[in-house]
Each structure stands twice: as C-alpha cells, then as structure tokens.
Design an enzyme around this catalytic site. Structure first.
Site, PDB file in Angstrom:
ATOM      1  N   LYS A 168      -5.645   4.090   4.595  1.00  0.00           N
ATOM      2  CA  LYS A 168      -5.756   3.872   6.045  1.00  0.00           C
ATOM      3  C   LYS A 168      -4.891   4.885   6.790  1.00  0.00           C
ATOM      4  O   LYS A 168      -5.312   5.445   7.797  1.00  0.00           O
ATOM      5  CB  LYS A 168      -5.306   2.446   6.405  1.00  0.00           C
ATOM      6  CG  LYS A 168      -6.354   1.398   6.079  1.00  0.00           C
ATOM      7  CD  LYS A 168      -5.813  -0.011   6.238  1.00  0.00           C
ATOM      8  CE  LYS A 168      -6.807  -1.007   5.644  1.00  0.00           C
ATOM      9  NZ  LYS A 168      -6.254  -2.350   5.467  1.00  0.00           N
ATOM     10  N   GLN A 221      -1.328  -6.218   6.200  1.00  0.00           N
ATOM     11  CA  GLN A 221      -2.192  -6.148   5.029  1.00  0.00           C
ATOM     12  C   GLN A 221      -2.107  -7.472   4.262  1.00  0.00           C
ATOM     13  O   GLN A 221      -1.026  -7.900   3.876  1.00  0.00           O
ATOM     14  CB  GLN A 221      -1.741  -4.989   4.123  1.00  0.00           C
ATOM     15  CG  GLN A 221      -2.608  -4.774   2.902  1.00  0.00           C
ATOM     16  CD  GLN A 221      -4.001  -4.250   3.248  1.00  0.00           C
ATOM     17  OE1 GLN A 221      -4.159  -3.337   4.055  1.00  0.00           O
ATOM     18  NE2 GLN A 221      -5.018  -4.847   2.640  1.00  0.00           N
ATOM     19  N   ASP A 229      -7.661  -5.962  13.132  1.00  0.00           N
ATOM     20  CA  ASP A 229      -8.521  -6.613  12.135  1.00  0.00           C
ATOM     21  C   ASP A 229      -9.417  -7.690  12.750  1.00  0.00           C
ATOM     22  O   ASP A 229     -10.249  -8.275  12.048  1.00  0.00           O
ATOM     23  CB  ASP A 229      -7.642  -7.269  11.056  1.00  0.00           C
ATOM     24  CG  ASP A 229      -7.633  -6.478   9.758  1.00  0.00           C
ATOM     25  OD1 ASP A 229      -8.463  -5.560   9.618  1.00  0.00           O
ATOM     26  OD2 ASP A 229      -6.802  -6.789   8.882  1.00  0.00           O
TER      27      ASP A 229
END
Ligand code: NDP
Length: 302
Positions: A58, A102, A125
């Site tokens: 990422k 994460q 997200d």
C-alpha cells in the site's frame, strides 16, 4: 479483458493500472491547481507477515501515485487505549486525508471499537457504521475498497448490470455486505448467501454475476456456475504447493479457476484479480476524502 480459450479473464493488472493512472493524474491536478497532496496513513499493530506485505504494498502504491504515505508500526502488545490515541491523532492530522488500521489486530483490542473511533470522513476502508449506513441508504459514502474493486470488474465484464441476478457468497462487513449493496445500487437482483444457506450450489447456479467472498480454497466448482456467468473471486487462500518444492505454498481463490473457466463467461484470477483492485480503490478513496475535506470537485468519471 484478455481472452483465454474459454472464459474471458478479467485482468486485475490492467484494470488496476488504469485506475491508478487516473488517480495519479488527479493527484497531479490537485497539486498543481490547489497545492494539495492527498495523504494516506496505515497503522499496523504487531508483525503478522501477511499484514506487513499488504502495508508495504500500500505504501509503495501510494507513493507511486504521487501521494504522501505514512506508516505507523506499533508493537503487538500495544494497548487498545494507545491504539485509539493514535487513531485520534490521525483524525486530527490535516496532512492525513484517509487512513486505515490493518486488520486483524491482536485479540486484546476490539476491532469494532477501533472502527468506531475513526473519523468517518477519513475512513479509507469504509468500515465505519456511518459509511456502511450511508451506503445502504444510497447516499455518498466512503465505500470499502475491495467491494468497489469487485464492482468495477463486474462492470468491465458485463457492462450494464441492471436486472441481472447477482449472488454474493459471504456476508462480512468488509466484503460481502458492501458488495451486495453496490450491486443493488446498480439495479441487480441480489441474493446474499452464507454458511447457513441451504443448497449453495443451486443458489450460485442462478447467478448472472457470482461473487465468492468466503475464504475457502477452490470451493466454487463448475457445477455451481451458470454457463456464461461473470465470476468475481475475492478469496485469498494459501495452500500447499509441493510442485514448487517442499514446504512451499501458493495463493488460490475461493473459485476453482481452471474448472470454472470452462463454463463462466468471464472470471477474475487469483492472484492478479480483485486483490490488485483493492489497493487502487484505496488510493481513489483517499483522493475523494481529500477533495471532500477541501470542497474540491472531482471529475464526474473519477
Ligand atoms: P470473513 O471470514 O469475515 O467472512 C466469510 C464469509 O463467508 C462469512 O459471511 C461466512 O458465513 C461465509 N462462509 C464461510 N464458510 C462458508 C461456507 N462453507 N459456505 C458459505 N459461506 C461460507 O471473510 P472476509 O469477508 O473478510 O474475506 C473473505 C475472503 O476474501 C477471504 O479469503 C479473504 O482473505 C479475502 N479478502 C480478499 C481481499 C482482497 O483484497 N482480494 C480483501 C478482503 C478479504 P457466516 O457469516 O455465516 O459465518
């Protein structure tokens, strides 16, 4: 899409590269016209090797798009209070337009409490209940990246999705439910299946668009698939690969690719499919968040 002897392959490499190029172009425009460089931050707690790879990838993709990338690696014994303090710090940081924690986080930390603490406007997200609710209400929202990637791929294969029957296997907040919402927004007739569904192969066979988001290697076989259907494989499963040497492994999806490619109209591979779209959509989300924060209009086709 590239064509194989049987199903068309919906190529995540090509489609994600196009999207990343569009993001990079937009970032350039924001820098030039508005002096704005979108920033994406990722918090990683602990040292799960798979998560470390995701976070590294990422970061690379973020920098390649011309954006600022911030990584915060916290030890596995970080308390929930300390993680929440970091989340609040990023909520308040004007250089960070989008961020994510994460997952999975270590067991002593509540994933839901972390999600609830993220500023919905920076929720790259798209997991905050406000964003999930807005998506379900058909309002502008931060949309989870993987589901958005699935939708882009399904559209690439099937054009207008209106009136098609979509079957989504899996009902997680991360993938299954938002994929179903996005398909509903496209006027599909949507069925959501899960571990308690009866006669899953029969349900799956009804699908014009079949999305598998389960986490079971090669679960979907050709007898589950209507001839000509579009098959989107979200699953990422590591299986033994003795052909590569002792103790070696490889990644496979939830769909038995070779088997299903013989009957589907179009199919995403694993690797090289949805996973690549996830990162590209995350970058796009960050640009959208940066523009909303500064009341800058984005091109309609962004
Ligand atoms: P979850 O474990 O949160 O959810 C799995 C879903 O599958 C649940 O709804 C579960 O049903 C359902 N399920 C489990 N077993 C069966 C079964 N035998 N038959 C039917 N349904 C079943 O996983 P995620 O949604 O987070 O992820 C799904 C997969 O996608 C994983 O392989 C993950 O690695 C991958 N993934 C890939 C991403 C990418 O970028 N490509 C990003 C995110 C995830 P129930 O609710 O009844 O328990």
């Amino acid at each position: 899409m590239t064509s194989s002897a049987q199903a068309s392959i919906i190529d995540g490499k090509i489609i994600s590269a196009e999207l990343r190029a569009r993001v990079a172009k937009e970032v350039e425009r924001l820098q030039r016209d508005h002096g704005l460089t979108p920033g994406l931050a990722v918090i990683l707690v602990g040292n799960d090797p798979a998560s470390e790879v995701y976070v590294r990838n990422k970061g690379i993709a973020t920098r390649e798009a011309g954006m600022n990338s911030y990584e915060y690696k916290l030890p596995a014994d970080t308390s929930e209070a300390d993680l929440l303090a970091k989340v609040r710090e990023l909520n308040a940081d004007p250089a960070v337009h989008g961020f994510l924690v994460q997952f999975p986080v270590p067991d002593h930390i509540s994933q839901q409490t972390v999600i609830d603490t993220i500023d919905p406007a920076k929720d790259a997200d798209g997991l905050h209940p406000l964003n999930a609710g807005r998506l379900a209400s058909g309002l502008p929202a931060m949309v989870p990246a993987t589901p958005e990637g699935c939708l882009i791929m399904a559209k690439r294969a099937g054009g207008d999705l209106s009136g098609k029957h979509a079957v989504v296997i899996g009902r997680s907040n991360l993938v299954g439910k938002p994929v179903a919402q996005l398909l509903l927004k496209e006027n599909c007739t949507v069925t959501i299946a899960h571990s308690r569904s009866r006669d899953l192969p029969a349900i799956a066979r009804e699908a014009d668009i079949l999305v598998a988001a389960v986490g079971r290697a090669n679960m979907v076989t050709r007898d589950w698939v209507k001839p000509g259907a579009t098959v989107i494989d979200v699953g990422i499963n590591r299986v033994p690969a003795p052909e590569k040497g002792e103790g070696k492994t490889r990644l496979v999806g939830d769909v038995d690719f070779k088997d299903v490619a013989g009957v589907a109209g179009a199919i995403t591979p694993v690797p090289g499919g949805v996973g690549l779209m996830t990162v590209a959509c995350l970058l796009r989300n960050t640009v959208i968040a940066a523009c909303r924060a500064k009341a800058i209009e984005l091109p309609e086709d962004f």
